[in-house]
Design a protein around this motif. Structure first.
Motif, PDB file in Angstrom:
ATOM      1  N   GLY A   1       0.929  -1.158   0.384  1.00  0.00           N
ATOM      2  CA  GLY A   1      -0.314   0.111   0.015  1.00  0.00           C
ATOM      3  C   GLY A   1       0.843   0.556  -0.441  1.00  0.00           C
ATOM      4  O   GLY A   1       2.166   1.086  -0.323  1.00  0.00           O
ATOM      5  N   HIS A   2       0.190   2.855   0.105  1.00  0.00           N
ATOM      6  CA  HIS A   2       0.508   3.329   0.237  1.00  0.00           C
ATOM      7  C   HIS A   2       1.078   3.910   1.491  1.00  0.00           C
ATOM      8  O   HIS A   2      -0.043   3.906   2.259  1.00  0.00           O
ATOM      9  CB  HIS A   2       0.066   4.421  -0.574  1.00  0.00           C
ATOM     10  CG  HIS A   2       0.485   4.134  -2.609  1.00  0.00           C
ATOM     11  ND1 HIS A   2       1.709   3.742  -3.117  1.00  0.00           N
ATOM     12  CD2 HIS A   2      -0.545   3.433  -2.818  1.00  0.00           C
ATOM     13  CE1 HIS A   2       1.453   3.430  -4.341  1.00  0.00           C
ATOM     14  NE2 HIS A   2      -0.253   3.081  -4.593  1.00  0.00           N
ATOM     15  N   GLY A   3       2.235   5.561   1.422  1.00  0.00           N
ATOM     16  CA  GLY A   3       1.649   6.367   2.983  1.00  0.00           C
ATOM     17  C   GLY A   3       2.553   5.878   3.991  1.00  0.00           C
ATOM     18  O   GLY A   3       3.672   4.829   3.845  1.00  0.00           O
ATOM     19  N   LYS A   4       3.102   6.556   4.480  1.00  0.00           N
ATOM     20  CA  LYS A   4       3.893   6.136   5.884  1.00  0.00           C
ATOM     21  C   LYS A   4       3.543   4.765   6.740  1.00  0.00           C
ATOM     22  O   LYS A   4       5.362   4.150   7.396  1.00  0.00           O
ATOM     23  CB  LYS A   4       4.339   7.494   6.839  1.00  0.00           C
ATOM     24  CG  LYS A   4       5.474   8.259   6.572  1.00  0.00           C
ATOM     25  CD  LYS A   4       5.826   9.496   7.270  1.00  0.00           C
ATOM     26  CE  LYS A   4       6.194  10.127   6.412  1.00  0.00           C
ATOM     27  NZ  LYS A   4       6.087  11.412   6.995  1.00  0.00           N
ATOM     28  N   LYS A   5       2.710   5.246   7.102  1.00  0.00           N
ATOM     29  CA  LYS A   5       2.208   3.790   7.876  1.00  0.00           C
ATOM     30  C   LYS A   5       2.206   2.343   6.677  1.00  0.00           C
ATOM     31  O   LYS A   5       1.407   1.504   7.535  1.00  0.00           O
ATOM     32  CB  LYS A   5       0.372   3.656   7.849  1.00  0.00           C
ATOM     33  CG  LYS A   5       0.717   4.848   9.957  1.00  0.00           C
ATOM     34  CD  LYS A   5      -0.375   5.278  10.558  1.00  0.00           C
ATOM     35  CE  LYS A   5      -0.075   6.167  11.199  1.00  0.00           C
ATOM     36  NZ  LYS A   5      -1.590   7.026  11.948  1.00  0.00           N
TER      37      LYS A   5
END
Lengths: 326, 326
Positions: free
Chosen positions: A18-22
């Motif tokens: 997936g995407h994003g920092k988390k």
């Protein structure tokens, strides 16, 4: 001993889901050391999803590793970009499971095998054609099949063409990712024998990635057993098949059906499934399925421990001779 | 021997390949399944083993295929003659089937529990939803699915391959059928999971007195599970005997070749022997014996006369001109 052809240290390959920092990180290959010497076959076995194909692709930069070092003939190649890799491509080859997917359906067998020679501009046109004829003869294709298209061939013949195409460049190292899994038994034997013949002729090394213990036993000199991104055991063919130490290797071997009637075998049935590589158990990754688990298992490092010159195992309890091996 | 539940006689199935042409997919297939018996059908891809299985349940599309000859007697009743409506009473109730890939048999957009409840209520319209739900939980317990109440609310994609196949087995056995047709039930599974599923099938078979028609290409699985073995080649039965005879005293050159070309995990072996060539396509079957293009013992007579399946010794049938004379 001579310097290994391929010296792999601390190889890691991670995928961000997936995407994003988390976004969670999937550690498909999580720190693997492996040496492959000239002319030998190292088997890499494990169940689906353990990261064996990812490892195979990472070491020859088809899917560059996240971390770690890969030294090919002493040169570090792990960080090489596409352009730097290009001259090495003819020495480092890959054979995929599905031969049909690796052959352009619109080109003839002859052209397909000639293509690598054209790409690397090896020899004159006439020399190339002669080489193609020789190699196609070597893999057992008749003259009248040279002008055929991949769809006109059977699965076994296609895999022979793939092998011919790989071998025509006289590679030094080939990653073979389940090359015979899609083939029928009688044809599988032909292709395995061909791979052996090609090896003794060209002195090429194979990393043979497979889930099938019996073909690994037939083809490989050394065997690495992989579980959830890490090696749990490494040894000679004799070590792994006759004196397996790790509980996972033992269970894997005992689960393979043997074509003999009336032979009662002790079978170690593992509980449950392989856990998700997104959340591997702490410590020993096999600990939640291990029939011999004990308290300390969730604190061990999981690094390979050398038992003797050829044999290494990640389980400290199995590595110690006084350990309960049953 | 106990009671015969299924008797297939001279079954022939043809496929329509164009407006005018039909190809014979299987011919002269005859066998019996006794109560509690596990009959293994082995052969390479395209040999007709799945066609045979699908024909028993009349699952092949009638537009493109036709049962052109033969009988399928289930307790003396000929399934070939039954109407679709009558066939529905047999399917699932008396004879049920599990397939290789459980994901294609389960509906991805319905929860496991809903699919199971629907199945119970389709067979018995008076059953309440609650009762069906309870029954489904009980079946999942039987196939060793941990915390079945929770799993009932899962969608198929949330389960692992081994779990999905267990769900399929639970559904197939829920009506306590007399015969279970298992078409490569463990081929898509990893060996450690395969070992679990095979053991489960054997255990349930003993508890429920079900007969199993086990279709596989894995000789190891056959050796372990089957009582009787039928070897198929190019749409015909070439050898048919009890499992010990097939493995210890095979007579047909194909069976022998197949056994000799197996790689083994339990011992080192010299160079594998292999069967030369490949299976001819259905449209190009040779005259006489269908194996004559690959047979090491082929003689002039083999190219003229098609051999019949003969009983060369009690309960040992072989389709070979040369073996009949022994």
């Amino acid at each position: 001993m001579a310097e290994p052809l391929m010296k792999i240290r601390g190889l890691k390959k991670q995928f961000r889901i997936g995407h994003g920092k988390k976004a969670p990180v999937l550690r498909a290959v999580d720190g693997i050391d492996l040496d492959v010497y000239t002319g030998e076959t190292v088997g890499l076995v494990g169940e689906s999803g353990c990261g064996k194909s990812t490892f195979g692709k990472a070491i020859i930069n088809l899917n560059p590793p996240t971390e770690g070092s890969v030294a090919y003939q002493g040169t570090e190649i792990a960080h090489y970009n596409t352009r730097q890799m290009r001259p090495l491509r003819k020495e480092l080859q890959f054979i995929f499971q599905d031969p049909y997917a690796s052959l352009d359906p619109r080109r003839t067998i002859f052209d397909l095998v000639k293509a690598p020679l054209d790409a690397f501009r090896i020899g004159t046109e006439q020399e190339r054609e002669e080489q193609v004829e020789t190699i196609l003869g070597f893999v057992g294709m008749d003259q009248f099949q040279f002008r055929k298209f991949p769809h006109e061939l059977s699965g076994g013949q296609r895999q022979r063409v793939v092998i011919a195409r790989t071998m025509v460049l006289k590679p030094k190292f080939i990653v073979c990712d389940e090359p015979v899994s899609a083939l029928d038994v009688s044809v599988r034997a032909q292709v395995l024998n061909l791979m052996k013949d090609a090896q003794s002729k060209l002195n090429v090394s194979y990393l043979f990635v497979s889930h099938d213990m019996s073909t690994v036993r037939y083809l490989c000199d050394k065997v690495a057993v992989m579980y959830l991104g890490r090696l749990v055991e490494f040894g000679s063919r004799h070590d792994i098949f006759e004196h397996p130490l790790h509980p996972y290797t033992k269970a894997l071997l005992s689960a393979v059906p043997i074509p003999d009637v009336g032979v009662k075998r002790e079978r170690i049935l593992l509980e449950g499934d392989v856990p998700s590589p997104l959340h591997p158990p702490a410590g020993c990754r096999f600990s939640n399925r291990c029939p011999y688990r004990q308290e300390g298992c969730s604190h061990i490092s999981g690094d390979l421990i050398q038992v003797n010159e050829t044999h290494a195992v990640s389980c400290p309890y199995a590595a110690r001779p006084e350990a309960p091996t049953k | 021997m106990s009671e015969v539940i299924l008797e297939v006689e001279n079954l022939q199935v043809k496929f329509r390949v164009s407006k005018r042409d039909m190809l014979t997919a299987i011919q002269d297939v005859s066998f019996r399944v006794h109560k509690k018996e596990i009959l293994g059908i082995v052969g390479e891809s395209g040999c007709g083993k799945s066609v045979t299985a699908n024909t028993i349940l009349r699952l092949l599309p009638s537009q493109t295929s036709q049962i052109s000859n033969g009988k399928i007697l289930f307790h003396g009743q000929d399934l070939v003659q039954l109407s679709n409506k009558e066939m529905r009473q047999i399917r699932g109730d008396k004879i049920s089937m599990i397939f290789q890939e459980p994901m294609t048999s389960l509906n991805p957009v319905y929860r496991i529990g809903d699919q199971m409840v629907e199945m119970y209520r389709a067979k018995n319209k008076h059953m309440s939803k609650k009762e069906a739900w309870q029954k489904a939980i009980h079946m999942l317990e039987m196939v060793d699915i941990p915390s079945p109440e929770q799993r009932m609310k899962d969608y198929p994609h949330q389960l692992s391959g081994g779990m999905r196949q267990r769900v399929m087995i639970a559904m197939a056995l829920s009506a306590r059928p007399e015969l279970l047709i298992a078409d490569e039930p463990t081929t898509a599974l990893d060996v450690t999971i395969q070992a679990q599923v095979l053991q489960l099938m054997k255990q349930l078979q003993e508890e429920m007195d079900t007969a199993i028609l086990l279709i596989t290409h894995d000789m190891g699985v056959v050796a372990e599970m089957a009582d009787t073995v039928m070897v198929m080649y190019a749409g015909e039965v070439v050898e048919y005997a009890d499992v010990t005879t097939i493995f210890n005293r095979p007579l047909h050159p194909y069976t022998r070749g197949l056994l000799a070309s197996l790689t083994r995990a339990d011992r080192d072996m010299g160079r594998l022997s292999s069967i030369e060539g490949t299976v001819p396509p259905l449209s190009q079957m040779p005259e006489g014996c269908r194996f004559n293009t690959r047979c090491p013992d082929c003689q002039a007579a083999c190219k003229e006369k098609a051999p019949a399946l003969l009983e060369v010794e009690p309960n040992h049938m072989v389709r070979c001109l040369r073996c009949g004379k022994v």
